[in-house]
Structure formats: C-alpha cells, structure tokens
Design a protein around this motif. Structure first.
Motif, short mmCIF file in Angstrom:
data_model
loop_
_atom_site.label_atom_id
_atom_site.label_comp_id
_atom_site.label_asym_id
_atom_site.label_seq_id
_atom_site.Cartn_x
_atom_site.Cartn_y
_atom_site.Cartn_z
N LEU A 37 -54.09 54.24 -47.39
CA LEU A 37 -54.55 54.62 -46.05
C LEU A 37 -54.92 53.42 -45.18
N SER A 38 -54.82 52.22 -45.72
CA SER A 38 -55.16 50.98 -45.00
C SER A 38 -56.61 51.02 -44.51
N LEU A 39 -57.52 51.44 -45.39
CA LEU A 39 -58.93 51.49 -45.09
C LEU A 39 -59.69 50.72 -46.15
N SER A 40 -60.89 50.28 -45.82
CA SER A 40 -61.71 49.57 -46.80
C SER A 40 -62.21 50.56 -47.86
N THR A 41 -62.58 50.03 -49.01
CA THR A 41 -63.12 50.91 -50.06
C THR A 41 -64.43 51.54 -49.61
#
Length: 186
Positions: A22-26
């Motif tokens: 999703l191209s998001l940070s953890t």
C-alpha cells in the motif's frame, strides 16, 4: 507473503508486506488496523484481499461528504441557532451581556482615570508633606492618596456598560409616555 486457506484465495501478509503493497509506513498500517480499515487475522498478520477491499472503502468513505441531514434535522438546527442568536442579542440589549468593544471602552476610561490619579499622587501629596519629619504621618498621607486613587476602580457600575452600548433597548418603564391626540377631536 504466505498463502493460507482451503480454497487458496486467502492471502495472509505481515505488517511490513502490506505497508510495502500500500506504500504506507508500518505505523500508518497499525493506525489503519485500529480504525478497522484493514482486516487483521492475528498479531501483525492481515488478510490481503479483504484488507485491500476494506481500505478502498475506507478511502471512499473518507472522501464522501457528510451525509445530508434530513429536512427535519436541518430545520431543527436552524431554529436552535436562531433561538441562541436571539437570546444573546436580548442579553446584550438588556445589558446582561456586553460586546468586547463596549468593555474595552469602559475599562479604558476607568483605567485612564485610575492612572491619572496615581500620577497625581506626588504633586498632590508633596506640598502636604513639606516639613514633616516623622515617618508615620508621611505614610498616612501617602496611604490616604493611594486609597483615594483606588476608589476610582471601586466605583464599578454595570450601567456604564449599558449606557455606552449601541445595542441597548428601551423598555416601556424607561420611556416617557407620549400622548397622541387625534387632530379631528378639537
């Protein structure tokens, strides 16, 4: 990515894997999981197809404007706001609530008078103290002058705010009755 499930269409991924997909940070993945925008299957594990569907619905809901209020709810909010506005205006007209510009004007006048009395203390009391050699009478004269200056602030009158207000209302008791005569009666 690990494949699980009887039909082979359930894909379980880790937090790191779904954050890359999703191209998001953890950290953002954890926040979305707390908001139920992703489908967790266990600690640090997500159902990928269900999570993607859930995340897409989350994004759509986020961009959708708030639901329209029913006509009844909208009218009730409008009536309530009008009533509150009218109540505040009535409080202002009765002198129970003051506009900030009225308060500023009255307090500036009061504090200006107080400042003037404080600044007048030396020139007013100095001639009275000429020739005094004892501390006690000097202190008493200074204290008397200070109390006189402080009286300027103690003379608070809420009617001053009302008198200065541009929004005051005259009630029947405040006005002289005007007698209207019929010119045809003479």
């Amino acid at each position: 990515m690990s494949v699980k499930g009887l039909k082979g269409n359930e894909y379980i991924v880790t937090t790191k894997e779904i954050s890359e997909i999703l191209s998001l940070s953890t950290r953002r993945i954890q926040q979305l999981a707390n908001e139920n925008a992703l489908v967790k299957t266990g600690r640090g594990r997500f159902d990928l197809p269900a999570s993607i569907t859930s995340y897409m619905n989350y994004l759509i809901d986020k961009e959708r404007p708030d639901e329209e209020l029913s006509k009844y709810d909208e009218e009730a909010k409008w009536v309530k706001a009008r009533r509150q506005k009218t109540e505040l205006e009535l409080q202002i007209m009765k002198g129970e609530l003051h506009r900030s510009e009225d308060v500023k004007r009255v307090l500036n006048n009061m504090l200006g008078g107080f400042r003037g009395k404080l600044l007048a203390i030396p020139s007013k009391t100095a001639p009275q103290l000429v020739g005094e050699t004892e501390i006690t009478p000097i202190k008493e004269k200074l204290k008397e002058s200070i109390y006189e200056a402080m009286d300027e602030l103690s003379e608070y009158d809420p009617n001053v705010f009302y008198d200065q207000s541009k929004d005051k209302i005259y009630l029947d008791d405040d006005l002289e009755e005007e007698v209207i005569t019929d010119p045809h009666e003479e």
